[in-house]
Design a protein around this motif. Structure first.
Motif, PDB file in Angstrom:
ATOM      1  N   ASP A  21       0.839  -1.194   0.000  1.00  0.00           N
ATOM      2  CA  ASP A  21       0.000   0.000   0.000  1.00  0.00           C
ATOM      3  C   ASP A  21       0.877   1.247   0.000  1.00  0.00           C
ATOM      4  O   ASP A  21       2.108   1.164   0.001  1.00  0.00           O
ATOM      5  N   ASN A  70       1.631   3.466   2.201  1.00  0.00           N
ATOM      6  CA  ASN A  70       2.578   3.662   3.310  1.00  0.00           C
ATOM      7  C   ASN A  70       3.810   2.775   3.156  1.00  0.00           C
ATOM      8  O   ASN A  70       4.932   3.209   3.402  1.00  0.00           O
ATOM      9  N   THR A  91       5.945   4.152   0.454  1.00  0.00           N
ATOM     10  CA  THR A  91       6.658   5.339   0.935  1.00  0.00           C
ATOM     11  C   THR A  91       7.891   4.928   1.738  1.00  0.00           C
ATOM     12  O   THR A  91       8.935   5.580   1.669  1.00  0.00           O
ATOM     13  N   ARG A  92       7.795   3.819   2.481  1.00  0.00           N
ATOM     14  CA  ARG A  92       8.971   3.338   3.227  1.00  0.00           C
ATOM     15  C   ARG A  92      10.082   2.878   2.272  1.00  0.00           C
ATOM     16  O   ARG A  92      11.258   3.124   2.521  1.00  0.00           O
ATOM     17  N   THR A 118      -1.699  17.835  -7.185  1.00  0.00           N
ATOM     18  CA  THR A 118      -0.678  17.518  -6.191  1.00  0.00           C
ATOM     19  C   THR A 118      -0.199  16.095  -6.405  1.00  0.00           C
ATOM     20  O   THR A 118      -0.983  15.154  -6.297  1.00  0.00           O
ATOM     21  N   ASP A 122       2.633  14.950  -4.767  1.00  0.00           N
ATOM     22  CA  ASP A 122       3.630  14.667  -3.729  1.00  0.00           C
ATOM     23  C   ASP A 122       3.430  13.314  -3.062  1.00  0.00           C
ATOM     24  O   ASP A 122       4.373  12.707  -2.571  1.00  0.00           O
ATOM     25  N   LEU A 123       2.186  12.829  -3.014  1.00  0.00           N
ATOM     26  CA  LEU A 123       1.967  11.490  -2.455  1.00  0.00           C
ATOM     27  C   LEU A 123       2.306  10.425  -3.501  1.00  0.00           C
ATOM     28  O   LEU A 123       2.607   9.289  -3.165  1.00  0.00           O
ATOM     29  N   ASP A 171     -12.238  11.216  -6.633  1.00  0.00           N
ATOM     30  CA  ASP A 171     -12.689  11.437  -5.261  1.00  0.00           C
ATOM     31  C   ASP A 171     -12.775  12.943  -5.025  1.00  0.00           C
ATOM     32  O   ASP A 171     -11.757  13.605  -4.820  1.00  0.00           O
ATOM     33  N   GLN A 204     -13.752  14.789  -2.601  1.00  0.00           N
ATOM     34  CA  GLN A 204     -13.262  15.312  -1.330  1.00  0.00           C
ATOM     35  C   GLN A 204     -11.730  15.443  -1.357  1.00  0.00           C
ATOM     36  O   GLN A 204     -11.170  16.455  -0.920  1.00  0.00           O
ATOM     37  N   GLN A 205     -11.063  14.429  -1.895  1.00  0.00           N
ATOM     38  CA  GLN A 205      -9.602  14.487  -1.919  1.00  0.00           C
ATOM     39  C   GLN A 205      -9.096  15.565  -2.872  1.00  0.00           C
ATOM     40  O   GLN A 205      -8.067  16.192  -2.627  1.00  0.00           O
ATOM     41  N   LEU A 215      -9.636  18.780  -0.828  1.00  0.00           N
ATOM     42  CA  LEU A 215      -8.750  18.902   0.333  1.00  0.00           C
ATOM     43  C   LEU A 215      -7.299  19.145  -0.063  1.00  0.00           C
ATOM     44  O   LEU A 215      -6.626  19.983   0.525  1.00  0.00           O
ATOM     45  N   GLY A 216      -6.822  18.397  -1.030  1.00  0.00           N
ATOM     46  CA  GLY A 216      -5.381  18.466  -1.307  1.00  0.00           C
ATOM     47  C   GLY A 216      -5.028  18.482  -2.767  1.00  0.00           C
ATOM     48  O   GLY A 216      -3.877  18.305  -3.121  1.00  0.00           O
ATOM     49  N   LEU A 233      -5.621  16.200  -4.849  1.00  0.00           N
ATOM     50  CA  LEU A 233      -5.159  14.877  -5.270  1.00  0.00           C
ATOM     51  C   LEU A 233      -5.917  14.514  -6.559  1.00  0.00           C
ATOM     52  O   LEU A 233      -7.137  14.582  -6.595  1.00  0.00           O
ATOM     53  N   ASP A 284      -6.561   8.196  -3.398  1.00  0.00           N
ATOM     54  CA  ASP A 284      -5.265   7.734  -2.877  1.00  0.00           C
ATOM     55  C   ASP A 284      -5.145   6.212  -2.888  1.00  0.00           C
ATOM     56  O   ASP A 284      -4.051   5.687  -3.039  1.00  0.00           O
ATOM     57  N   THR A 285      -6.261   5.500  -2.764  1.00  0.00           N
ATOM     58  CA  THR A 285      -6.170   4.036  -2.712  1.00  0.00           C
ATOM     59  C   THR A 285      -5.656   3.473  -4.035  1.00  0.00           C
ATOM     60  O   THR A 285      -5.191   2.338  -4.090  1.00  0.00           O
ATOM     61  N   ASP A 332       2.838   3.188  10.991  1.00  0.00           N
ATOM     62  CA  ASP A 332       2.740   2.856   9.570  1.00  0.00           C
ATOM     63  C   ASP A 332       3.033   4.088   8.704  1.00  0.00           C
ATOM     64  O   ASP A 332       3.757   4.023   7.715  1.00  0.00           O
ATOM     65  N   ASP A 374       6.669   5.751   9.960  1.00  0.00           N
ATOM     66  CA  ASP A 374       7.785   4.813  10.002  1.00  0.00           C
ATOM     67  C   ASP A 374       8.614   5.037  11.261  1.00  0.00           C
ATOM     68  O   ASP A 374       9.841   5.085  11.213  1.00  0.00           O
ATOM     69  N   LEU A 390       0.751  17.335   3.538  1.00  0.00           N
ATOM     70  CA  LEU A 390       0.503  16.161   2.707  1.00  0.00           C
ATOM     71  C   LEU A 390       0.550  14.870   3.501  1.00  0.00           C
ATOM     72  O   LEU A 390      -0.248  13.964   3.286  1.00  0.00           O
ATOM     73  N   ILE A 430      -2.675  14.386   5.125  1.00  0.00           N
ATOM     74  CA  ILE A 430      -3.695  13.738   4.285  1.00  0.00           C
ATOM     75  C   ILE A 430      -3.465  12.223   4.255  1.00  0.00           C
ATOM     76  O   ILE A 430      -4.390  11.432   4.432  1.00  0.00           O
ATOM     77  N   ARG A 431      -2.202  11.822   4.091  1.00  0.00           N
ATOM     78  CA  ARG A 431      -1.895  10.384   4.055  1.00  0.00           C
ATOM     79  C   ARG A 431      -2.289   9.732   5.382  1.00  0.00           C
ATOM     80  O   ARG A 431      -2.837   8.625   5.409  1.00  0.00           O
ATOM     81  N   ARG A 441      -9.205   4.181   6.447  1.00  0.00           N
ATOM     82  CA  ARG A 441      -9.194   2.783   5.994  1.00  0.00           C
ATOM     83  C   ARG A 441      -9.088   1.826   7.165  1.00  0.00           C
ATOM     84  O   ARG A 441      -9.774   0.814   7.226  1.00  0.00           O
ATOM     85  N   THR A 465     -15.561  16.784   5.051  1.00  0.00           N
ATOM     86  CA  THR A 465     -14.607  17.868   4.840  1.00  0.00           C
ATOM     87  C   THR A 465     -14.601  18.817   6.046  1.00  0.00           C
ATOM     88  O   THR A 465     -13.546  19.282   6.487  1.00  0.00           O
TER      89      THR A 465
END
Lengths: 635, 79
Positions: A45, A47, A50-51, A81, A83-84, A239, A241-242, A245-246, A248, A252-253, B16, B19, B40, B43-44, B51, B59
């Motif tokens: 996923d 996260n 991102t690691r 955006t 960045d994610l 989405d 809302q996303q 908000l940002g 996106l 994000d999923t 998560d 990290d 950002l 948001i993540r 989830r 909002t």
């Protein structure tokens, strides 16, 4: 079954200690590319991705090598955006063998960055530029029912995109990747929107349809995000809302899935797509076990739900074969029994003729897959192995991590969708040769058996009745030339990769000598099988430096390289060239040509600390062996 | 889910997302206390919380959220 797509269902779930294993990698002195790539082969996923990105980032900062990942510089221009998304792109590229470096200019600077010669993007000399744009970036004006205004909007949008591409091309050598545009969920009429000019769905349809035409002449690439969004559902994709908000661009999923689609097209540009599908038989190609159930007992009939699921696997394999993917069989069975259904079952779609290598015995599958790779002259990283049995999948993943082994659902009804969703065979371009490739490999197997019969190599070569044709690079051959340059690994002296714009530049440069080589024989047309580029050596007009020399392994052992050298020498003499310089740059794939220049009579002149060897040949004195083939030179 | 359970799971989400296994979800914890908690990452973080708990925030709720305590209260009201 939607989860197959949006959860990366073809990849196994991440083990519980995934993040710990990643941490321990950070402490390693490197190079960490191989282990990192292993850790990226899971359904991760955002996260977890991102690691991985952070591990790459820390390794870069600490000067730890990411080899053998192949470096690639990607600039991303977006009206949202990202960045994610960027960390997910870098992490997912690792899954595809790439050390991606992302150049990301400030938010919403698309036109400025593309059109200004010394912008951040243009001056960073990227390998490719991804236009990650959505419908909101396009100059489309709503005009329901107004055909003229609708057409003007569509051509305005395409003109805008085309200008962006031109901007990048005139300021850097990068390949442009354009995304198609998912339409929004909302309609203003309803069903009518599709047919009324000037509505957003109507105009986006037109833009998406014309985008591939627009990019074709320049060699740019289309990434079909509109199809991806449709596959997962537009309501899941967008989405609101996303976005609010940002900013996106989509939910994000779906970032991990999107990132895989971007990474696979980049891998395809770099020639890393896979080329052969190896099929298990029992419970994969048919339902049941042929050795136990017999010809009458296996499930393979129209009207039987289970039988139809397996027939669908066969149909998909045949469809792939039609676009040039090679098929092979790897089964734990007695050979004669395994061939039974292919010969005698009336419902079988796959016939023995479709299978380039048929490997049915009781040895382990890893050994057999290696044998198949050898027979096809393909690297393990070109192979996909489809097997219903999780134990066999695990074994092959463990012993041959280079082979792609999709995770399969319990129900065979999901096999085809899972295999297709993995996108192993993604292609950035399509050349006529691709259509015939599956046949080439098969003919090769036939040629190999002929060689066993006739004994002497020269007699064998003579019996092949070969005609070799030489031409300089041209527009007709360009797509195939780019493909060969980007995916030949074994018979490749320097492994230099060039994009389509770079190859076009060579075509047009009179100081560069280029050759495309085709070979026809008794069994058919092998298509383009070799590519050569010579440049004038620095400061020495009468010396040619062989920049690129590669050959398809399909025609190994035919003495084609001798005939190629004879042709190069003929033109060198005509151009008043006195000497040829050759370089062999070793990689972990091209040992095959370690002694290429020695075998052709070149003299070794030196070796770099990196292991690259340098060679030269006096043009006047050279007279390489002639091989028994007819020569046609169209230069 | 009880309060303690919510905070335990929020601690897992923090690990998560950031990290970092030293982070603990406490009612007072907020973005300024954690390195790298920018808009950002926020948001993540919220998307991962949604989830993980199977909830969806509006909002308006997202705009009002200041601390982990605010977040936990919202989750408690939903589950």
């Amino acid at each position: 079954m939607q989860s197959v797509d949006d959860k990366l269902g073809w990849l196994p779930p991440a083990p519980l200690d995934h993040s710990l294993r990643l941490k321990s990698l950070s402490a390693s002195p490197g190079p960490i590319g191989r282990d990192l790539r292993g850790l990226a082969q899971y359904a991760l996923d955002l996260n977890a991705l991102t690691r991985i990105f952070k591990t790459v980032d820390r390794a870069r900062a600490a000067g730890i090598s990411l080899e053998p990942l192949e470096p690639f510089r990607l600039a991303v221009l977006a009206n949202s955006t990202i960045d994610l998304i960027v960390p997910a792109l870098v992490a997912t590229a690792v899954r595809h063998g790439l050390a991606l470096e992302v150049i990301q200019p400030a938010y919403d600077q698309v036109a400025q960055e593309a059109l200004t010669p010394d912008s951040k993007v243009n001056s960073s000399k990227p390998d490719a530029v991804l236009f990650a744009l959505d419908f909101r970036s396009l100059p489309l004006r709503l005009a329901p029912g107004n055909t003229g205004a609708s057409e003007a909007s569509v051509s305005g949008a395409l003109g805008f995109l085309s200008a962006l591409g031109d901007g990048i091309r005139s300021n850097s050598k990068a390949v442009c990747i354009f995304q198609t545009f998912p339409r929004p969920v909302e309609h203003i009429f309803g069903s009518l929107d599709r047919g009324v000019p000037g509505t957003l769905p109507y105009m986006l349809d037109a833009v998406n349809r014309q985008l591939p035409e627009m990019t074709r002449p320049s060699g740019d690439v289309v990434l079909d995000i509109a199809s991806l969004a449709e596959a997962v559902g537009l309501a899941n994709w967008h989405d609101p809302q996303q976005w609010n908000l940002g900013k996106l661009p989509f939910s994000d999923t779906l970032i991990p899935l999107y990132a895989d689609h971007v990474a696979r097209i980049i891998a395809a540009i770099r020639g890393k797509s896979r080329r052969a599908l190896i099929l298990d038989l029992d419970n994969t190609v048919w339902g049941g076990v042929i050795g136990d159930d017999g010809l009458e007992g296996i499930r393979l009939a129209q009207g039987d739900a289970m039988g139809e699921a397996h027939l669908a696997v066969q149909r998909f394999a045949l469809d792939l074969r039609q676009r040039g993917i090679v098929l092979a069989v790897c089964s734990k069975n007695t050979d004669e029994i395994a061939r039974g259904p292919f010969l005698h079952h009336p419902e079988m779609l796959l016939k023995l003729d479709h299978i380039a290598v048929f490997q049915a015995n009781w040895s382990d599958k890893a050994t057999n897959i290696k044998a198949i790779a050898g027979e096809l002259s393909l690297g393990l990283e070109s192979l996909v192995f489809l097997d219903d049995n999780p134990v066999e999948r695990g074994l092959v993943r463990q012993l041959l991590p280079e082979v792609a082994v999709p995770e399969l659902p319990e129900d065979a009804a999901g096999y085809v969708r899972t295999l297709a969703a993995a996108g192993y065979f993604e292609a950035a371009a399509f050349a006529v040769e691709d259509l015939q490739r599956a046949g080439f490999y098969q003919d090769n197997a036939r040629r190999a058996s002929l060689r066993d019969q006739v004994g002497g190599v020269d007699a064998y070569l003579l019996s092949l009745d070969m005609t070799i044709t030489f031409k300089p690079f041209d527009a007709v051959g360009r797509a195939r030339i780019v493909q060969l340059i980007n995916k030949s690994n074994q018979f490749n002296l320097t492994t230099r990769r060039y994009t389509e714009p770079e190859v076009t530049a060579m075509e047009e440069d009179p100081s560069i000598f280029t050759l495309q080589v085709r070979l026809v024989d008794l069994f058919g047309d092998n298509g383009m099988i070799s590519v050569i580029v010579c440049r004038p050596a620095k400061d020495l007009a009468d010396v040619w430096e062989i920049d690129t020399w590669l050959m398809s392994c399909r025609v190994l052992g035919r003495k084609v390289e001798f005939m190629v050298l004879r042709e190069v020498l003929a033109h060198a003499r005509r151009a008043g060239v006195r000497k040829l310089l050759g370089t062999y740059i070793p990689t972990d794939r091209n040992k095959l040509v370690l002694d290429h220049y020695r075998n052709l009579g070149f003299t070794r002149t030196g070796e770099d600390p990196s292991g690259a060897t340098r060679w030269e040949l006096e043009v006047a004195a050279a007279n390489p062996d002639e091989a028994p083939m007819k020569v046609v030179s169209l230069l | 889910m009880d309060k303690a359970g919510i905070y335990d799971r929020l601690t897992q989400v923090l690990e998560d997302v950031f990290d970092d296994d030293t982070l603990r979800a406490t009612p007072e914890l907020s973005a300024k206390d954690v390195d790298g908690w920018d808009s950002l990452t926020h948001i993540r973080f919220l998307l991962t919380v949604e989830r993980s708990f199977g909830v969806k925030f509006s909002t308006v709720e997202i705009a009002k959220m200041r601390t982990i305590g605010d977040l936990a209260a919202l989750i408690e009201a939903r589950t």
